[in-house]
Scaffold this motif. Structure first.
Motif, PDB file in Angstrom:
ATOM      1  N   VAL A 319       8.488  -3.365 -26.608  1.00 13.24           N
ATOM      2  CA  VAL A 319       7.327  -4.246 -26.673  1.00 13.24           C
ATOM      3  C   VAL A 319       7.556  -5.155 -27.869  1.00 13.24           C
ATOM      4  N   ARG A 320       7.540  -6.458 -27.625  1.00  6.35           N
ATOM      5  CA  ARG A 320       7.808  -7.387 -28.720  1.00  6.35           C
ATOM      6  C   ARG A 320       6.529  -7.744 -29.459  1.00  6.35           C
ATOM      7  N   ARG A 321       6.690  -7.947 -30.761  1.00 12.11           N
ATOM      8  CA  ARG A 321       5.553  -8.202 -31.642  1.00 12.11           C
ATOM      9  C   ARG A 321       4.772  -9.451 -31.200  1.00 12.11           C
ATOM     10  N   GLY A 322       3.436  -9.302 -31.165  1.00 11.31           N
ATOM     11  CA  GLY A 322       2.599 -10.437 -30.822  1.00 11.31           C
ATOM     12  C   GLY A 322       2.646 -10.813 -29.351  1.00 11.31           C
ATOM     13  N   ARG A 323       3.240  -9.969 -28.532  1.00 11.16           N
ATOM     14  CA  ARG A 323       3.316 -10.263 -27.100  1.00 11.16           C
ATOM     15  C   ARG A 323       2.707  -9.131 -26.291  1.00 11.16           C
ATOM     16  N   THR A 324       2.664  -9.338 -24.984  1.00 13.47           N
ATOM     17  CA  THR A 324       2.102  -8.328 -24.104  1.00 13.47           C
ATOM     18  C   THR A 324       3.163  -7.847 -23.139  1.00 13.47           C
ATOM     19  N   SER A 367       0.561  13.252 -41.235  1.00 12.13           N
ATOM     20  CA  SER A 367       1.392  12.094 -40.936  1.00 12.13           C
ATOM     21  C   SER A 367       1.119  11.624 -39.507  1.00 12.13           C
ATOM     22  N   GLY A 368       0.817  12.586 -38.628  1.00 13.78           N
ATOM     23  CA  GLY A 368       0.458  12.248 -37.262  1.00 13.78           C
ATOM     24  C   GLY A 368      -0.816  11.431 -37.229  1.00 13.78           C
ATOM     25  N   ARG A 369      -1.749  11.808 -38.071  1.00 13.30           N
ATOM     26  CA  ARG A 369      -3.022  11.100 -38.125  1.00 13.30           C
ATOM     27  C   ARG A 369      -2.806   9.644 -38.544  1.00 13.30           C
ATOM     28  N   ARG A 370      -1.879   9.445 -39.481  1.00 16.34           N
ATOM     29  CA  ARG A 370      -1.602   8.085 -39.946  1.00 16.34           C
ATOM     30  C   ARG A 370      -0.972   7.268 -38.806  1.00 16.34           C
ATOM     31  N   LEU A 371      -0.101   7.939 -38.041  1.00 16.68           N
ATOM     32  CA  LEU A 371       0.525   7.261 -36.900  1.00 16.68           C
ATOM     33  C   LEU A 371      -0.511   6.862 -35.856  1.00 16.68           C
ATOM     34  N   ARG A 372      -1.473   7.756 -35.629  1.00 22.01           N
ATOM     35  CA  ARG A 372      -2.504   7.483 -34.620  1.00 22.01           C
ATOM     36  C   ARG A 372      -3.259   6.200 -34.943  1.00 22.01           C
ATOM     37  N   ARG A 373      -3.298   5.871 -36.222  1.00 22.64           N
ATOM     38  CA  ARG A 373      -4.016   4.665 -36.613  1.00 22.64           C
ATOM     39  C   ARG A 373      -3.287   3.416 -36.136  1.00 22.64           C
ATOM     40  N   ARG A 374      -1.985   3.523 -35.960  1.00 21.66           N
ATOM     41  CA  ARG A 374      -1.208   2.319 -35.671  1.00 21.66           C
ATOM     42  C   ARG A 374      -1.220   1.955 -34.190  1.00 21.66           C
ATOM     43  N   VAL A 375      -1.564   2.929 -33.330  1.00 17.42           N
ATOM     44  CA  VAL A 375      -1.619   2.660 -31.894  1.00 17.42           C
ATOM     45  C   VAL A 375      -3.030   2.969 -31.412  1.00 17.42           C
ATOM     46  N   ALA A 450     -11.349   0.144 -30.845  1.00 12.58           N
ATOM     47  CA  ALA A 450      -9.890   0.168 -30.978  1.00 12.58           C
ATOM     48  C   ALA A 450      -9.451  -0.738 -32.123  1.00 12.58           C
ATOM     49  N   LEU A 451     -10.107  -1.899 -32.244  1.00 11.68           N
ATOM     50  CA  LEU A 451      -9.715  -2.847 -33.294  1.00 11.68           C
ATOM     51  C   LEU A 451     -10.085  -2.339 -34.679  1.00 11.68           C
ATOM     52  N   ALA A 452     -11.068  -1.435 -34.738  1.00 13.42           N
ATOM     53  CA  ALA A 452     -11.491  -0.902 -36.038  1.00 13.42           C
ATOM     54  C   ALA A 452     -10.336  -0.215 -36.752  1.00 13.42           C
ATOM     55  N   LEU A 453      -9.390   0.288 -35.965  1.00 10.08           N
ATOM     56  CA  LEU A 453      -8.245   0.971 -36.564  1.00 10.08           C
ATOM     57  C   LEU A 453      -7.278  -0.010 -37.211  1.00 10.08           C
ATOM     58  N   GLU A 454      -7.446  -1.297 -36.951  1.00 12.68           N
ATOM     59  CA  GLU A 454      -6.482  -2.327 -37.346  1.00 12.68           C
ATOM     60  C   GLU A 454      -5.080  -1.920 -36.890  1.00 12.68           C
ATOM     61  N   PRO A 455      -4.937  -1.698 -35.573  1.00 17.09           N
ATOM     62  CA  PRO A 455      -3.678  -1.133 -35.071  1.00 17.09           C
ATOM     63  C   PRO A 455      -2.577  -2.193 -34.948  1.00 17.09           C
ATOM     64  N   ASP A 456      -1.323  -1.716 -34.919  1.00 16.37           N
ATOM     65  CA  ASP A 456      -0.206  -2.611 -34.647  1.00 16.37           C
ATOM     66  C   ASP A 456      -0.104  -2.886 -33.153  1.00 16.37           C
ATOM     67  N   ARG A 481      -7.938 -14.132 -26.349  1.00 18.21           N
ATOM     68  CA  ARG A 481      -8.399 -14.789 -27.577  1.00 18.21           C
ATOM     69  C   ARG A 481      -8.097 -13.914 -28.798  1.00 18.21           C
ATOM     70  N   LEU A 482      -8.381 -12.613 -28.656  1.00 20.25           N
ATOM     71  CA  LEU A 482      -8.131 -11.705 -29.777  1.00 20.25           C
ATOM     72  C   LEU A 482      -6.649 -11.661 -30.120  1.00 20.25           C
ATOM     73  N   GLN A 483      -5.816 -11.703 -29.077  1.00 21.64           N
ATOM     74  CA  GLN A 483      -4.381 -11.665 -29.330  1.00 21.64           C
ATOM     75  C   GLN A 483      -3.946 -12.909 -30.121  1.00 21.64           C
ATOM     76  N   ALA A 484      -4.477 -14.051 -29.710  1.00 20.28           N
ATOM     77  CA  ALA A 484      -4.110 -15.290 -30.402  1.00 20.28           C
ATOM     78  C   ALA A 484      -4.629 -15.289 -31.842  1.00 20.28           C
ATOM     79  N   GLU A 485      -5.879 -14.821 -32.025  1.00 25.89           N
ATOM     80  CA  GLU A 485      -6.486 -14.881 -33.356  1.00 25.89           C
ATOM     81  C   GLU A 485      -5.904 -13.848 -34.314  1.00 25.89           C
ATOM     82  N   LEU A 486      -5.710 -12.616 -33.803  1.00 24.36           N
ATOM     83  CA  LEU A 486      -5.319 -11.529 -34.694  1.00 24.36           C
ATOM     84  C   LEU A 486      -3.835 -11.183 -34.589  1.00 24.36           C
ATOM     85  N   GLY A 487      -3.118 -11.876 -33.707  1.00 23.84           N
ATOM     86  CA  GLY A 487      -1.693 -11.595 -33.539  1.00 23.84           C
ATOM     87  C   GLY A 487      -1.421 -10.202 -33.004  1.00 23.84           C
ATOM     88  N   LEU A 488      -2.284  -9.749 -32.075  1.00 26.87           N
ATOM     89  CA  LEU A 488      -2.157  -8.380 -31.569  1.00 26.87           C
ATOM     90  C   LEU A 488      -0.990  -8.248 -30.594  1.00 26.87           C
TER      91      LEU A 488
END
Lengths: 551, 336
Positions: A319-324, A367-375, A450-456, A481-488
């Motif tokens: 999965v490439r960054r900033g893409r779907t 460490s698992g908990r920290r990972l869960r934040r990213r997805v 989902a966005l509250a996590l500020e995920p990658d 729109r969210l993808q464009a604004e937040l670079g999701l």
């Protein structure tokens, strides 16, 4: 309303409904709907959930049995062999019993619950033959065999003594159609008969009903929320909105010259092929998530012993960054299992998943908990993915509190309001409960959470599949729109190729847990290499209704 | 036909064609297992005359339990042998017992004793049982297996026998009675809580929490416990009724509450020898048991009807389908 020009007058119609009204508890749910179903033709009834389309047809056929429901109006079904028509509104049980299954057959949405699991298929098909036609058991069996053959069940002789659980969803729906057609009814009611099925299966069922209809001259009422599908099956269309028929026309008229603004809205909201995704939020094309040789197996303990389901078999993708990345497949293709593996819900047997070089599958504990934040993941069902006992505010606050993303109190409230605003909901929603919200609003809340996590990475697992088409279109807009604004970065799981094309920059096609194709979206849609991909593309209802192609 | 609450729409679902009806109504009305705290719940409860009557009776019993000791006209141990075995009269409403003690005063005080034993023991069973059940149900795996096998073993003993064994070890007395009844009722709560926790565990909103890295403690507190509360509340009410009976039975065997403290069961024990001579000695404490147990049972049923939408749905569906034929007609589409 009876005088709508396109509809033939009541005489000659198989079912003629006039000024049908249904009210429950003082609330009018169906408000004076009239329509005629012509012999050998299909009437499509289209509308969003809650528009009263099922209610209309259930009431018109005397099946509506809600306590306190008041049904008025008229619904006449033609008599057998040119006899006098029967009034179904307010008819006695005896009358209705004679009509149901004999002159009217029903096919409902969910084939897994509409069949009795403890009776053989033969019993279920022959039941109405024995009651209505007075057939002997042997005669009914012969007829049942013919019917199973007609609906295209392989090896029908053996299947007659089989049980529903031995069939796939599509086959069960075929059996339902066989049951409905057992007594050669003049009218077949199909209430969202393909909604619970895969797209390719849906196409087969549509063909089947069409063929049977031409062969037997049965009139069909086909209820659906999907105007694209209605275009493929219907001759006449009735558009329902909030219990009112806002438009009644032949299908070509509805598509070419819609009279009502709402019909135009439904037409515009259809997920069509040919709309490509907007440019990616990150042009670099660097990989964010790399999955290699993912392998997931489930041990299933059934009545016949243990077996292993190979849900995901050696699947690799990036999965490439900033893409779907759009992940497409039918039920059982393993797409949700991949989402589960990436979010820690499912433990893979082998394989690797690296997010920015960090192993997603390894983490346990802190460490698992920290990972869960990213997805983060947004689930399909907007009704059950929010706790009905918690307010919207509490639901969104959960990730904030668990990961200590804000200070409590005012800062937390401000952040929740900000997140709600991001998904176009006002701050008042904080204190509301999920049941006060519509499906689309709930799904927005799920996205905010989902966005509250500020995920990658945000995994959207069929996140718009259970929404009405017009709501789906708006939620898709929001996601873009969210993808464009937040670079999701999105992992977008769906079965609808039109939606996938609209959203995705890359596409992964799965079948039976294996990769069919993994290519950039533009290439894949322009030139699908695999036959399966082409089959999926063919199953998407085209822009124009079938009637237009026929000439 | 009674006027029907619009939120009761899903009732029809089970009656109409299985596929269409239930899906349709569940969708339009949003009545699922994941139900929000409904504003209509209190109204539904209020509209049920049986529940209201039971609630009023319970209120009286509770007030008596709270203030009985102070309003009793005589002391519970005011022995007056000269007036022994007097039938009910203006001076002694419920008569007097073999020692001339006022039965009415003793019933009032016994209310407090019996209710305290019942409440404290059920509270014990609730806390321990729900704790065990929720953890077992949510965690699953070997922990679930071990905890539930222990519960199964406890279930296998007849209730009174288990209580007798506990009392045999610890010696009779009020505290022991509470502990014995509490332990006996713990497995029921564990089962009820586990069953609900199992169904909540697979709810998508719990999965969402898991994907967000929410710790188990938070999920248990926020999502699982509220999810099990409905059935547990119902079970509590029913268990209090049974606990009152158990206390009465143990005391009747002379193993529960010890003299001079009166309890309903203890009074029945004392009345044994005088059944023919003085019916009032057994009838009044017996009535007290009967009325309170019935009230707790009825109120438990009333709460269940309100809290458990599926049960309620079935009730109303049964009420609404007067003619079974319609169901049959719908079976052309198969009966689920």
């Amino acid at each position: 309303m009876t005088g709508t020009p396109a509809v033939v007058p009541a005489n000659g119609a198989v079912l003629s409904v006039a000024d049908l009204r249904v009210s429950i508890g003082g609330r009018e749910i169906v408000r004076g709907v009239s329509f005629d179903v012509r012999p050998g033709q299909t009437l499509g009834i289209v509308g969003e959930s809650g528009s009263g389309k099922s209610m209309t047809v259930l009431a018109a056929t005397g099946l509506l049995d809600a306590p306190g429901a008041r049904v008025t109006g008229s619904s006449l079904i033609t008599g057998t062999d040119g006899g006098a028509p029967t009034q179904l509104i307010g008819a006695a049980e005896r009358t209705l019993r004679r009509v149901h299954g004999d002159r009217v057959g029903f096919v409902f949405q969910d084939p897994s619950t509409s069949l009795n699991p403890v009776l053989t298929l033969e019993r279920q098909i022959s039941e109405s033959l024995e009651t209505h036609r007075g057939m002997t058991r042997r005669a009914a069996r012969t007829r049942a065999l013919d019917l199973l053959t007609a609906v295209g069940i392989p090896d029908p002789e053996r299947r007659l003594d089989g049980y529903p659980h031995q069939l796939s969803g599509g086959q069960r729906q075929r059996v339902m159609i066989a049951i409905a057609l057992a007594c050669d009814p003049t009218l077949l009611i199909a209430d969202e008969p393909t909604t619970a099925l895969d797209v390719t299966t849906q196409a087969q069922i549509v063909e089947l009903v069409r063929a049977l209809q031409q062969e037997r001259g049965t009139a069909v009422v086909w209820i659906s929320h999907d105007l694209g599908l209605i275009g493929q099956v219907a001759d006449d269309v009735t558009v329902l909105r909030q219990g009112e028929a806002v438009e009644q026309q032949p299908v070509l008229g509805v598509f070419d010259a819609p009279r009502h603004a709402y019909t135009r809205q439904l037409l515009d909201a259809r997920p069509l092929l040919g709309q490509s995704a907007p440019p990616p939020a990150d042009a670099s094309g660097a990989a964010l998530l790399t999955v290699e040789s993912l392998d997931v197996r489930f041990a299933v303990t059934g009545p016949t012993g243990r077996s292993v389901v190979h849900a995901v078999d050696d699947v690799s993708f990036t999965v490439r960054r900033g893409r779907t990345l759009g992940v497409v497949g039918e039920s059982g293709s393993g797409k949700s299992t991949i989402a589960g593996a990436l979010t820690g819900l499912v433990r893979p047997r082998a394989g690797a998943a690296r997010l920015d070089g960090e192993d997603l599958l390894a983490g346990r504990g802190a460490s698992g908990r920290r990972l869960r934040r990213r997805v983060a993941m947004v689930f399909q069902d907007p009704f059950s993915s929010l706790n009905g006992r918690s307010t919207i505010g509490t639901s969104i606050a959960e990730p904030l509190r668990v990961h200590r993303l804000t200070a409590s109190g005012a800062a937390e409230r401000a952040r929740i309001a900000e997140l709600l605003e991001l998904v176009d909901l006002s701050g008042d929603y904080v204190d509301r409960y999920p049941h006060e919200l519509s499906g689309g609003q709930r799904q927005r809340v799920s996205i905010a959470r989902a966005l509250a996590l500020e995920p990658d990475l945000v995994i959207l697992d069929e996140s718009t599949a259970s929404l009405d088409v017009s709501i789906q279109a708006r939620v898709l807009e929001l996601l873009l729109r969210l993808q464009a604004e937040l670079g999701l970065t999105y992992l977008f799981i769906a079965h609808d190729l039109g939606v996938v094309q609209r959203m995705s920059h890359d596409v992964l096609v799965l079948r039976g847990g294996r990769t069919v194709e993994h290519r950039p979206a533009a290439d894949l849609f322009a030139d699908p290499r695999e036959e399966y991909t082409r089959a999926l593309l063919d199953a998407v209802p085209p822009v124009r209704p079938r009637a237009a192609q026929a000439g | 036909m009674t006027q029907v609450d619009p939120t009761a729409g899903s009732a029809a679902g089970s009656a109409v064609g299985p596929g269409a009806g239930s899906a349709l109504f569940a969708a339009t009305v949003g009545l699922a297992g994941n139900a929000p705290p409904r504003a209509g719940a209190w109204r539904l409860f209020r509209d049920n005359p049986v529940s209201v009557a039971a609630a009023l009776v319970l209120l009286v019993v509770l007030v008596v339990g709270l203030v009985g000791r102070w309003v009793a006209p005589y002391g519970i141990n005011a022995v007056d042998v000269a007036n022994a075995l007097q039938p009910p009269s203006g001076a002694h409403w419920f008569g007097t017992d073999d020692l001339g003690r006022d039965v009415f005063s003793r019933v009032l005080v016994a209310t407090q004793v019996s209710l305290r034993v019942a409440f404290v023991s059920v509270a014990f069973a609730l806390v321990v049982g729900v704790g065990v059940g929720v953890v077992a149900g949510y965690r699953g795996g070997w922990l679930d297996t071990v905890l539930m096998r222990v519960v199964d073993v406890m279930f296998a003993f007849p209730v009174l026998l288990l209580a007798l064994a506990i009392i045999a070890v610890l010696g009779p007395g009020t505290t022991t009675t509470i502990l014995a009844i509490g332990i006996v009722y713990t497995p029921i709560f564990a089962r009820v809580a586990r069953a609900s926790a199992l169904s909540v565990r697979v709810e998508p909103f719990v999965q969402v929490s898991q994907t967000m890295g929410t710790p188990s403690g938070y999920i248990l507190r926020r999502h699982v416990l509220p999810g099990v509360s409905g059935p547990v509340i119902v079970q509590t009410s029913l268990s209090v009724a049974f606990a009152i009976l158990s206390e009465a039975a143990l005391s009747f065997l002379g193993l529960g509450v010890q003299p001079p403290e009166p309890s309903w069961g203890r009074m029945l024990f004392d009345a044994q020898g005088f059944l023919g001579l003085a019916w009032w000695m057994s009838v009044f404490p017996g009535l007290a048991i009967f009325v309170s147990v019935l009230a707790f049972n009825l109120i438990g049923d009333g709460i269940r009807d309100v809290l458990d939408p599926r049960q309620r749905t079935l009730l109303q569906a049964r009420r609404s389908t007067r003619v079974p034929g319609r169901r049959r007609a719908a079976r052309t589409g198969g009966a689920a």
